[in-house]
Design an enzyme around this catalytic site. Structure first.
Site, PDB file in Angstrom:
ATOM      1  N   TRP A  61       0.831  -1.216   0.000  1.00 45.31           N
ATOM      2  CA  TRP A  61       0.000   0.000   0.000  1.00 45.31           C
ATOM      3  C   TRP A  61       0.862   1.260   0.000  1.00 45.31           C
ATOM      4  O   TRP A  61       0.510   2.257  -0.630  1.00 45.31           O
ATOM      5  CB  TRP A  61      -0.965   0.000   1.180  1.00 45.31           C
TER       6      TRP A  61
ATOM      7  N   ASP B 159      -1.346   6.655   6.311  1.00 44.34           N
ATOM      8  CA  ASP B 159      -2.462   5.781   5.964  1.00 44.34           C
ATOM      9  C   ASP B 159      -2.625   4.811   7.133  1.00 44.34           C
ATOM     10  O   ASP B 159      -1.746   3.991   7.395  1.00 44.34           O
ATOM     11  CB  ASP B 159      -2.113   5.033   4.664  1.00 44.34           C
TER      12      ASP B 159
ATOM     13  N   LYS C  75     -11.481  -1.822   6.882  1.00 49.01           N
ATOM     14  CA  LYS C  75     -10.604  -2.713   7.638  1.00 49.01           C
ATOM     15  C   LYS C  75     -11.048  -2.782   9.097  1.00 49.01           C
ATOM     16  O   LYS C  75     -11.122  -3.850   9.665  1.00 49.01           O
ATOM     17  CB  LYS C  75      -9.150  -2.240   7.561  1.00 49.01           C
TER      18      LYS C  75
HETATM   19  C1  LIG Z   1      -6.934  -1.929   2.150  1.00 49.68           C
HETATM   20  C2  LIG Z   1      -5.946  -0.872   2.236  1.00 49.68           C
HETATM   21  C3  LIG Z   1      -5.894   0.169   1.280  1.00 49.68           C
HETATM   22  C4  LIG Z   1      -6.819   0.230   0.094  1.00 49.68           C
HETATM   23  O1  LIG Z   1      -8.075   0.618   0.499  1.00 49.68           O
HETATM   24  P1  LIG Z   1      -9.232   0.917  -0.539  1.00 49.68           P
HETATM   25  O2  LIG Z   1     -10.279   1.556   0.324  1.00 49.68           O
HETATM   26  O3  LIG Z   1      -9.651  -0.386  -1.125  1.00 49.68           O
HETATM   27  O4  LIG Z   1      -8.708   1.850  -1.563  1.00 49.68           O
HETATM   28  C5  LIG Z   1      -4.956   1.151   1.460  1.00 49.68           C
HETATM   29  N1  LIG Z   1      -4.108   1.147   2.492  1.00 49.68           N
HETATM   30  C6  LIG Z   1      -4.123   0.166   3.415  1.00 49.68           C
HETATM   31  C7  LIG Z   1      -3.156   0.212   4.546  1.00 49.68           C
HETATM   32  C8  LIG Z   1      -5.036  -0.868   3.315  1.00 49.68           C
HETATM   33  O5  LIG Z   1      -5.040  -1.845   4.237  1.00 49.68           O
END
Ligand SMILES: *Cc1c(COP(=O)(O)O)cnc(C)c1O
Length: 336
Positions: free
Chosen positions: A101, A171, A195
């Site tokens: 990511w 993030d 998540k």
């Molecule tokens: C799942 C995830 C993403 C992607 O998320 P989307 O909402 O599907 O774009 C980005 N960063 C992390 C750390 C993730 O676990």
């Protein structure tokens, strides 16, 4: 009705209590005679839902007044572009690459300017967090970017990088609300909610006010400009109303459970059971350096692909779903 043990990293399990409450309110939300799905985002009932959600996440994370909370669409991945579009004044930013990511965010940023990889753990399959105490961060970098919890590789920044005065952008998709956080250490905290927090389709961005500006990169779409969303309290256009409503319920549930301190204690306890087991096991082994282990995502293998496949198959037969991807579920049982 029977529910499985769902270990999916995301979309991940939600508290059963929240799902039941939502089911009860499905046809008639609090005497409005309609479902939240059918409700105007400009209605009084919805105004209360989104305002309450914001208030509750502010309480939970102790978010200072000079930070905005935005409920956005497009998932975490869309913020990979929104971050440079809104912040790359000097067209330069420092990225720490600790997994898939972070790498995707880094690659996206390259579309808009110079994204400099100042550290990486790619040399050992992202099984650790690099030392970030004294990185070579360009003087004119607009920000330093991390993926704080690496969902796929199961690592976590237990110490934030020394950004040398630059704003930190994180993030936190897969560690959102999993432990107390000092928001003041960040310029921007954002995460897709599927998540840890709610249904896919919502991303929450918590942004220090001075980083919400008019002078974004030329060509930035109206919808991706944080200022558009901030000026309109996340109601510039129709937001993902139902998703935000469920997030709001999860916030209330976490509050009732004792807030983020309680979440941390619970997550530590849960992860310890698994890590202790893995450390003693003759069959399985964790793939992450101990000091960098995530409490949320726990990858483990046997070291033999055939055995791995057999394990996944037999666990599925035993009602343990989505173990492939090697993740530890979250809210499936608050009381262990
Ligand atoms: C799942 C995830 C993403 C992607 O998320 P989307 O909402 O599907 O774009 C980005 N960063 C992390 C750390 C993730 O676990």
């Amino acid at each position: 009705m029977s529910r499985v043990y769902n270990f999916s990293a995301g979309p991940a399990v939600l508290p059963e209590e929240v799902l039941r409450e939502a089911a009860d309110e499905m046809l008639d939300y609090k005497g409005t005679g309609m479902s939240v799905m059918e409700m105007s985002h400009r209605s009084k009932a919805y105004d209360e839902i989104i305002k309450d959600a914001e208030k509750d996440i502010r309480d939970l994370m102790n978010i200072p007044d000079n930070y905005k909370v935005l409920f956005l669409q497009g998932g975490a991945s869309q913020q990979f572009a929104a971050v440079p579009m809104n912040l790359m004044k000097n067209k330069k930013a420092a990225y720490i690459i600790t997994g898939q990511w972070a790498k995707k965010a880094y690659q996206e940023a390259q579309i808009f300017g110079e994204a400099v990889a100042v550290a990486s753990s790619a040399d050992k399959t992202f099984s650790y967090i690099p030392d970030c105490s004294d990185l070579d961060i360009p003087e004119d970098a607009d920000y330093v970017y991390i993926c704080e919890n690496n969902t796929i590789y199961g690592t976590k920044f237990w110490q934030l990088p020394n950004t040398k005065g630059k704003d930190l952008v994180a993030d936190v998709s897969s560690c959102f609300l999993s432990e107390p956080v000092d928001v003041t250490k960040y310029g921007v905290i954002y995460g897709g909610v599927q998540k840890n927090v709610g249904p896919a389709g919502v991303v929450i961005s918590i942004i220090r006010e001075d980083l919400i500006r008019d002078d974004v990169l030329p060509g930035t779409p109206t919808m991706l400009k944080w200022k558009t969303q901030a000026d309109n309290d996340s109601l510039y256009n129709t937001p993902p109303c139902y998703g935000i409503y469920i997030c709001g319920k999860v916030f209330k549930w976490i509050k009732k459970m004792g807030g983020l301190e309680a979440m941390k204690a619970h997550n530590e306890k849960k992860a310890k059971i698994l890590y202790d087991y893995l450390d003693e096991s003759k069959l399985f082994k964790g793939t992450v350096e101990k000091k960098d282990r995530s409490l949320m995502n726990v990858p483990f293998i046997t070291g033999n692909e055939e055995l791995d496949a057999k394990f996944v198959k037999e666990s599925k037969a035993a009602g343990l779903e989505n173990l492939k991807g090697q993740n530890c579920g979250r809210y499936e049982s608050f009381h262990l």
